[in-house]
Design an enzyme around this catalytic site. Structure first.
Site, mmCIF file in Angstrom:
data_model
loop_
_atom_site.group_PDB
_atom_site.id
_atom_site.type_symbol
_atom_site.label_atom_id
_atom_site.label_comp_id
_atom_site.label_asym_id
_atom_site.label_seq_id
_atom_site.Cartn_x
_atom_site.Cartn_y
_atom_site.Cartn_z
ATOM 1 N N LYS A 45 1.043 -1.054 -0.183
ATOM 2 C CA LYS A 45 0.080 -0.364 -0.359
ATOM 3 C C LYS A 45 1.178 1.072 -0.020
ATOM 4 O O LYS A 45 2.063 1.583 0.158
ATOM 5 C CB LYS A 45 -1.068 -0.005 0.957
ATOM 6 N N CYS A 128 -3.811 11.411 -6.262
ATOM 7 C CA CYS A 128 -5.090 10.168 -5.567
ATOM 8 C C CYS A 128 -6.328 11.569 -5.027
ATOM 9 O O CYS A 128 -6.433 12.031 -4.741
ATOM 10 C CB CYS A 128 -4.963 9.390 -3.976
ATOM 11 N N THR A 202 -6.664 4.644 -9.704
ATOM 12 C CA THR A 202 -8.062 5.614 -9.726
ATOM 13 C C THR A 202 -8.668 7.032 -10.307
ATOM 14 O O THR A 202 -7.943 6.877 -11.288
ATOM 15 C CB THR A 202 -9.396 5.173 -8.454
ATOM 16 N N GLY A 255 -6.391 -1.906 -14.117
ATOM 17 C CA GLY A 255 -8.264 -1.594 -14.377
ATOM 18 C C GLY A 255 -9.246 -2.370 -14.868
ATOM 19 O O GLY A 255 -9.234 -2.654 -15.955
HETATM 20 C C1 LIG Z 1 -9.261 -0.860 -2.128
HETATM 21 C C2 LIG Z 1 -8.284 -0.038 -2.657
HETATM 22 C C3 LIG Z 1 -7.324 0.589 -2.531
HETATM 23 C C4 LIG Z 1 -6.306 1.228 -2.801
HETATM 24 N N1 LIG Z 1 -4.566 1.442 -2.369
HETATM 25 C C5 LIG Z 1 -3.493 2.545 -2.886
HETATM 26 C C6 LIG Z 1 -2.658 2.852 -2.673
HETATM 27 O O1 LIG Z 1 -2.935 2.146 -1.570
HETATM 28 N N2 LIG Z 1 -2.319 2.988 -3.561
HETATM 29 C C7 LIG Z 1 -2.049 3.076 -4.782
HETATM 30 O O2 LIG Z 1 -1.240 3.411 -5.519
HETATM 31 N N3 LIG Z 1 -3.074 2.334 -5.400
HETATM 32 C C8 LIG Z 1 -4.096 2.339 -4.906
HETATM 33 N N4 LIG Z 1 -5.004 1.920 -5.130
HETATM 34 C C9 LIG Z 1 -6.137 1.493 -6.404
HETATM 35 C C10 LIG Z 1 -5.488 0.128 -7.637
HETATM 36 O O3 LIG Z 1 -3.812 -0.713 -6.743
HETATM 37 C C11 LIG Z 1 -5.245 0.076 -8.773
HETATM 38 O O4 LIG Z 1 -4.162 0.722 -9.521
HETATM 39 C C12 LIG Z 1 -6.862 0.500 -9.475
HETATM 40 O O5 LIG Z 1 -7.912 0.057 -8.590
HETATM 41 C C13 LIG Z 1 -7.040 -0.175 -10.643
HETATM 42 O O6 LIG Z 1 -7.071 -1.268 -10.726
HETATM 43 P P1 LIG Z 1 -8.109 -2.811 -10.306
HETATM 44 O O7 LIG Z 1 -9.719 -1.588 -11.063
HETATM 45 O O8 LIG Z 1 -7.835 -3.732 -10.713
HETATM 46 O O9 LIG Z 1 -8.283 -2.250 -8.706
HETATM 47 C C14 LIG Z 1 -6.172 0.867 -4.388
HETATM 48 C C15 LIG Z 1 -7.281 0.798 -4.847
HETATM 49 C C16 LIG Z 1 -8.118 0.057 -4.133
HETATM 50 C C17 LIG Z 1 -9.464 -0.593 -4.144
#
Ligand SMILES: Cc1cc2nc3c(=O)[nH]c(=O)nc-3n(C[C@H](O)[C@H](O)[C@H](O)COP(=O)(O)O)c2cc1C
Length: 393
Positions: A45, A128, A202, A255
């Site tokens: 994280k 973020c 995100t 994503g």
């Molecule tokens: C619950 C949650 C926590 C996340 N925490 C972080 C984080 O601490 N740092 C970060 O760079 N991205 C964070 N992300 C983003 C994910 O690493 C990822 O890049 C993004 O959700 C898109 O991919 P996915 O659709 O497979 O989730 C988080 C996503 C989720 C859902």
């Protein structure tokens, strides 16, 4: 069995699936558990100099997507360096330390300590979408200036400062919020010394409302969060494609990867590695194991490799241009395969041009009124309707 071995810089991965920053990288213990799934690498994280707790509730699953307002890692950075990263290293697979600081020198300090603790790669985030207002609510008096979405200079400065002090690969993680102007961010990152980019974090801020109570579904002042999962995929896909069209830099697609087919699609757009996060939050970490197996089977059954299909769509788009098919104005009606059609009528309902009828239990396309829009092709549950565009290409 398809060989999925790959590398980022000199760091070897058993396969291209990377658990991106999220709850599956929240501490060393969790990383050890997730490593058992067989993924290629795991990201922590986001480690920050001044951690803060998450506003609750912080997660909302929705149809084909996921909203969250979690902030960064909750543990102090020193604990990450003394205990969590060394523990995570026992998993025996590459650990990516995701770090963030508004101050490039502080980011560089964190990066040095992360590498000393055993991190194999450093990842630097850009933006973020829900951070500012949630931190401001927690710390009265704190005022975070609005982000300069058109100014990648601070990102450049951070990557450069980190590049000067570590030798391990550096990954730049771009936000989906840069979807309309991604190239200057990549240009800045490449110039500053990135080894790879992760596309994307995100998109947001976004919100959903509970109609029973009228409350925003997420916690925090206004219930703002970031959107991930399937709904993010087309946004990230176009960004991956555009980066691959313009830069020769390895891309981690992130994503909405929920299936081997999603990974294949991103590979065709130009990605080399596949980030997984939401799918593991929703379906459990074992889904990572089956994703790897599904991708192996997909490639094996077709006798193809990832190298062969990587960038296929870039080549197809070039072909469109070369052959003058890049602005086709003629309808080409699709073809119904009667042996597969079950006559369910979904195509008929989806045809806004009234060009489809169901006759003797089969779909019939009336070519004189067919607009050639393609809706029926993608709606058919049995894949009985074939797209005839590019048939001769
Ligand atoms: C619950 C949650 C926590 C996340 N925490 C972080 C984080 O601490 N740092 C970060 O760079 N991205 C964070 N992300 C983003 C994910 O690493 C990822 O890049 C993004 O959700 C898109 O991919 P996915 O659709 O497979 O989730 C988080 C996503 C989720 C859902």
């Amino acid at each position: 069995m398809a060989n999925l071995n790959c590398k980022i810089g000199d760091v070897k991965l058993n396969n291209p699936f990377i658990v991106t920053a999220g709850e599956h990288g929240r501490d060393g213990e969790e990383i050890l558990k997730v490593a058992k799934t067989g993924v290629g690498a795991i990201t922590t994280k986001t480690i920050v100099p001044h951690p803060a707790p998450d506003p609750r509730p912080c997660c909302v699953p929705m149809d084909n997507g996921f909203l969250n307002c979690v902030l960064a890692a909750i543990m102090p950075s020193e604990q990450w360096f003394k205990e969590e990263i060394p523990l995570a290293k026992k998993a025996g697979l590459p650990i990516i330390a995701n770090l963030a600081s508004a101050d490039p020198n502080e980011a560089a300090e964190l990066a040095v300590k992360a590498v000393e603790a055993g991190a194999d790669m450093i990842e630097l985030a850009t933006y973020c979408p829900h951070l500012a207002e949630n931190l401001e609510a927690q710390f009265p008096g704190l005022k975070i200036p609005p982000p300069e979405m058109d100014n990648p200079k601070p990102f450049y400065n951070t990557v450069k400062a980190v590049r000067e002090v570590v030798n391990v690969p550096i990954i730049g993680k771009v936000s989906a919020c840069h979807f309309s102007n991604i190239l200057p961010w990549i240009e800045a990152g490449v110039k500053a010394g990135l080894d790879a980019v992760e596309v994307t974090d995100t998109i947001g801020p976004v919100m959903l409302i509970d109609i029973e109570t009228g409350q925003p579904k997420l916690g925090g002042p206004r219930g703002y969060g970031g959107l991930s999962g399937g709904a993010l995929k087309p946004i990230a896909m176009r960004m991956v494609f555009e980066i691959a069209q313009n830069y020769d830099i390895p891309i981690i697609a992130s994503g909405g990867i929920q299936s081997a087919e999603d990974a294949i699609e991103y590979a065709m757009a130009g990605a080399t590695y596949f980030g997984v996060c939401t799918v593991g939050h929703l379906e459990g970490q074992n889904r990572y194991t089956s994703l790897i197996k599904d991708l192996e089977d997909y490639l094996e059954n077709r006798g193809i490799t990832l190298d062969e299909i990587r960038g296929l769509t870039l080549r197809k788009v070039e072909e469109r241009k070369e052959k003058g098919w890049d602005c086709n104005l003629e309808p080409i009606p699709p073809l119904v395969h009667e042996d597969i059609c079950i006559g369910c009528g979904k195509c008929k309902d989806a045809c806004i041009y009234d060009a489809i009828t169901i006759e003797n239990g089969k779909a019939v396309i009336h070519k004189d009124v067919c607009y050639g829009c393609g809706c029926c092709v993608w709606t058919c549950p049995t894949k009985a309707i074939e797209n005839m565009y590019y048939k001769d290409i």
